[in-house]
Design a protein around this motif. Structure first.
Motif, mmCIF file in Angstrom:
data_model
loop_
_atom_site.group_PDB
_atom_site.id
_atom_site.type_symbol
_atom_site.label_atom_id
_atom_site.label_comp_id
_atom_site.label_asym_id
_atom_site.label_seq_id
_atom_site.Cartn_x
_atom_site.Cartn_y
_atom_site.Cartn_z
ATOM 1 N N ASN A 203 1.090 -1.637 0.213
ATOM 2 C CA ASN A 203 0.205 0.140 0.070
ATOM 3 C C ASN A 203 0.934 1.322 0.219
ATOM 4 N N THR A 204 2.492 1.060 -0.985
ATOM 5 C CA THR A 204 3.154 2.264 -0.680
ATOM 6 C C THR A 204 3.466 2.593 -2.007
ATOM 7 N N ASN A 205 3.850 1.955 -2.558
ATOM 8 C CA ASN A 205 3.656 2.399 -4.551
ATOM 9 C C ASN A 205 3.128 1.228 -4.711
ATOM 10 N N THR A 206 2.283 0.953 -5.689
ATOM 11 C CA THR A 206 1.412 0.244 -6.456
ATOM 12 C C THR A 206 0.937 0.559 -7.285
ATOM 13 N N PHE A 207 1.004 0.631 -8.680
ATOM 14 C CA PHE A 207 -0.299 1.186 -10.148
ATOM 15 C C PHE A 207 0.208 0.147 -10.576
ATOM 16 N N LEU B 41 -12.407 9.790 -13.730
ATOM 17 C CA LEU B 41 -12.741 9.774 -12.478
ATOM 18 C C LEU B 41 -12.151 8.631 -11.417
ATOM 19 N N SER B 42 -12.177 9.597 -10.677
ATOM 20 C CA SER B 42 -11.101 9.068 -8.989
ATOM 21 C C SER B 42 -11.900 8.375 -8.199
ATOM 22 N N ILE B 43 -12.052 7.771 -7.735
ATOM 23 C CA ILE B 43 -12.600 7.293 -6.685
ATOM 24 C C ILE B 43 -11.861 7.188 -5.093
ATOM 25 N N GLU B 44 -11.486 7.748 -3.705
ATOM 26 C CA GLU B 44 -10.552 7.762 -2.833
ATOM 27 C C GLU B 44 -10.927 7.078 -2.141
ATOM 28 N N SER B 45 -10.804 5.973 -0.507
ATOM 29 C CA SER B 45 -11.755 5.992 0.616
ATOM 30 C C SER B 45 -11.011 7.200 1.639
ATOM 31 N N ALA B 46 -11.098 8.683 1.427
ATOM 32 C CA ALA B 46 -11.266 9.354 2.676
ATOM 33 C C ALA B 46 -12.351 9.011 3.366
ATOM 34 N N GLY B 47 -12.115 9.676 4.850
ATOM 35 C CA GLY B 47 -13.131 9.654 5.611
ATOM 36 C C GLY B 47 -13.901 8.434 5.687
ATOM 37 N N ASN C 192 -1.791 4.226 -0.333
ATOM 38 C CA ASN C 192 -1.921 4.749 0.810
ATOM 39 C C ASN C 192 -1.715 3.541 1.570
ATOM 40 N N PRO C 193 -1.000 4.129 3.173
ATOM 41 C CA PRO C 193 -0.038 3.379 3.860
ATOM 42 C C PRO C 193 -1.669 2.912 5.121
ATOM 43 N N SER C 194 -2.400 3.670 4.635
ATOM 44 C CA SER C 194 -3.610 3.664 6.193
ATOM 45 C C SER C 194 -4.559 2.414 4.749
ATOM 46 N N ASP C 195 -4.613 2.043 3.594
ATOM 47 C CA ASP C 195 -5.751 1.030 2.883
ATOM 48 C C ASP C 195 -5.147 0.144 2.961
ATOM 49 N N ALA C 196 -5.527 -0.989 2.817
ATOM 50 C CA ALA C 196 -5.133 -2.652 2.522
ATOM 51 C C ALA C 196 -4.020 -3.134 2.194
ATOM 52 N N ALA C 197 -3.328 -3.202 2.024
ATOM 53 C CA ALA C 197 -2.025 -3.388 1.570
ATOM 54 C C ALA C 197 -2.568 -4.435 0.579
ATOM 55 N N VAL C 198 -2.870 -5.288 0.734
ATOM 56 C CA VAL C 198 -3.250 -6.649 0.245
ATOM 57 C C VAL C 198 -4.751 -6.393 -0.691
ATOM 58 N N ALA C 199 -5.083 -6.297 -1.356
ATOM 59 C CA ALA C 199 -6.495 -5.964 -2.410
ATOM 60 C C ALA C 199 -6.689 -6.149 -3.068
#
Length: 611
Positions: free
Chosen positions: A317-321, A373-379, A415-422
């Protein structure tokens, strides 16, 4: 034995007759109807097979119906959906894929009987129904334009609707596709989930005649699977319409298709073209979608295709694209239309606040325009994909100087706050288009002219990473002036309190932009953006000077009215932020350059295709 006088005996006999033959609640008159059943049967001196149709007056008289049609069907197939049109014409569907006269019809198709021949009326899989999902009930509302209600034999996810249970009724409309709201939601009306709604017909605008595949208890009444039930949507009530056991039909026989006669003749429609629509369901293969990334700079996810989806799985969750993208010419482009690409995306992450960022893209073939269209898991991540799948609508208008567009589905796990394996899966993409001149008249929300001030717009950027441009307000305009073409980024943006997101509104932006660069090939990249105030969703419209730079701003105002955004439903009530960006990263562009915004108009309109 007690004896009655003649008048009393007659009254008793009349009352008994009413009990036996007055079927249906007050105000819903018994009518004749056509039906079929799930197995060969024998009743009332008739021996209909399951592929045959029966006509009844509802009072115990039966006769075979449309024998010319049923004589053409293989005896092992079952008519499991039917509706009567004008004259001898009818629409029907079959319980399994069937070859008739050299043509194979699928169980999700609707067929037309014109009194003499069978032909395809509606191609189910070609219009978004998953192949192999049996359509088992239909009621045609209109032939021209085509509109009908239908039910399916199993729970199924439909593009633009989501999960539709087998006890529900959905609707299809020519030119728009599947209607997001259900005509009949079985679970909301108290039906058990194990029951399949397998026959229905409209008696009036508010009354449906229904049948189910099993004996069903609704409130305190038990209905048999060969009964017909009247549902009054105005009052939400159910009542017996046709009592099969009282009319000689054996208990084990299940009515699995029925149709009331048409109230008025339906005019034969003038043949019209098949609705313009492109569907990627990824069932047979990847449909030529390919994978990509930037492995020199980022870790790539694992890419997997399986029948029904394209999947990416991140391991950090730090460098995947990475991304899946369509062929470059997947979508034929016409600047007179607004396109809607509906992406259905699912994930294995149950907590939406932990789902990695996704981007859904449309790029012009000449690479001069992109919509993202971008979707992020803020909040709380309320706009992020859910396990059962979430629909996202990306709207775009192609540039006039191009002929095609490509689509893409990106995964960004930084984002380190998101799940690493997803896991993120693209289940379907359905592309429709709507003539611009057919769109509803918009309502102006804000009109920024910058004549006497910046109208509340403020500046922004990322000065730690990029060189900021000069921010200038003068002569009724907002200017972004760059002095380097390798690392400049900055923006002007609206005040958060200016616009509040309304439900079911499509936002359109019209921007008048110019530059001081005379050669369009050298103009810096420009972006126009919408962001939701909770930063869970954004739409970016970008213009680059690739190729001949024909879409870049000129030295006199160029109007860009192609920025459309439908905010996710959970963002209703949030602020809508609008911004005007410069990105000057290309050494091939002019070393110093300005982008100047003279006017911005933000409007709302009803999204095309919604009821």
């Amino acid at each position: 034995m007690k004896r009655y006088g003649n008048s009393l005996a007659l009254a008793v006999l009349l009352l008994a007759a009413l009990v036996c033959f007055s079927i249906g609640p007050p105000g819903i008159a018994q009518a004749s109807f056509v039906f079929s059943h799930n197995e060969d049967a024998s009743y009332a001196s008739l021996m209909p097979a399951d592929h045959e149709l029966v006509d009844t007056d509802g009072l115990g008289a039966y006769a075979l119906y449309a024998t010319g049609l049923t004589s053409l069907l293989p005896p092992e197939v079952n008519i499991d959906a039917v509706d009567l049109l004008s004259g001898d014409r009818m629409v029907f569907s079959l319980s399994e894929d069937t070859k008739i006269g050299g043509t194979v019809y699928a169980d999700e198709d609707l067929l037309l009987w014109d009194g003499a021949t069978i032909s395809l009326f509606w191609d189910g899989s070609g219009n978004g129904l998953p192949a192999g999902v049996n359509l088992d009930a239909v009621d045609v509302i209109s032939e021209s334009p085509l509109e009908f209600s239908f039910s399916l034999e199993e729970d199924t996810r439909l593009p633009g609707v989501g999960m539709v249970a087998d006890e529900d009724m959905a609707r299809f409309v020519f030119g728009s596709g599947f209607v997001p709201s259900l005509d009949f939601d079985g679970s909301l009306e108290g039906l058990p989930s194990e029951v399949d709604l397998n026959a229905f017909s409209r008696d009036s605008d508010t009354v449906w005649i229904l049948s189910f595949n099993a004996a069903t208890r609704i409130t305190s009444t038990l209905y048999d699977d060969s009964d017909l039930i009247a549902f009054d949507s105005a009052g939400g009530t159910f009542s017996l319409y046709f009592d099969s056991s009282a009319q000689s039909i054996p208990e084990q026989v299940e009515i699995d298709a029925m149709a009331l006669p048409t109230a008025t003749p339906t005019p034969t429609p003038t043949p019209s073209p098949t609705p313009w629509q492109i569907v990627f369901d990824f069932i047979p293969d990847t449909e030529d979608w390919t994978t990509g990334g930037a492995p020199v700079a980022f870790s790539e996810p694992d890419f997997v295709w399986a029948p029904d989806y394209l999947k990416m799985t991140s391991s950090t969750n730090t460098n995947t694209f990475g991304f899946w993208q369509s062929p470059q010419d997947a979508i034929s482009a016409d600047a007179d239309y607004l396109y809607r690409a509906r992406f259905t995306v699912s994930t294995d992450i149950t907590d939406q606040s932990l789902v990695p960022q996704i981007r859904l893209r449309a790029n012009s073939l000449n690479l001069q325009q992109y919509d993202v269209l971008s979707i992020e898991s803020a909040g709380d991540g309320g706009a992020s994909p859910a396990v059962l799948g979430t629909d996202y609508d990306l709207y775009f208008v192609p540039p006039a100087n191009d002929t095609a567009a490509m689509l893409a589905f990106d995964l960004l796990n930084f984002n380190p706050s998101d799940a690493a394996v997803a896991e993120l899966s693209l289940d379907t993409v359905t592309v429709d288009r709507f003539a611009l001149d057919s769109l509803p008249t918009p309502t102006v929300v804000q009109d920024y002219t910058f004549d006497t001030s910046a109208d509340g717009w403020t500046t922004g950027g990322a000065p730690i990473a990029f060189t900021s441009p000069q921010y200038i307000h003068s002569a009724g305009a907002l200017e972004l002036r760059a002095t380097t073409n390798t690392n400049t980024f900055g923006l002007w943006g609206t005040h958060p309190a200016d616009i509040t997101i309304d439900a079911n509104k499509l936002y359109r932006g019209t921007f008048e932009v110019r530059t001081n660069v005379t050669n369009p090939v050298l103009v810096p990249e420009m972006r126009l953006r919408y962001n939701t105030g909770n930063f869970q969703a954004s739409h970016t419209f970008g213009i680059s000077s690739a190729g001949d730079g024909a879409n870049s701003p000129g030295t006199t105002n160029t109007t860009y009215d192609r920025l459309y955004f439908l905010p996710p439903a959970n963002c209703v009530g949030e602020d809508l932020l609008v911004s005007f960006d410069i990105l000057h990263f290309n050494p091939g562009d002019a070393p110093t350059a300005s982008l100047i915004l003279d006017r911005a108009i933000i409007e709302t309109l009803s999204p095309p295709g919604l009821p």
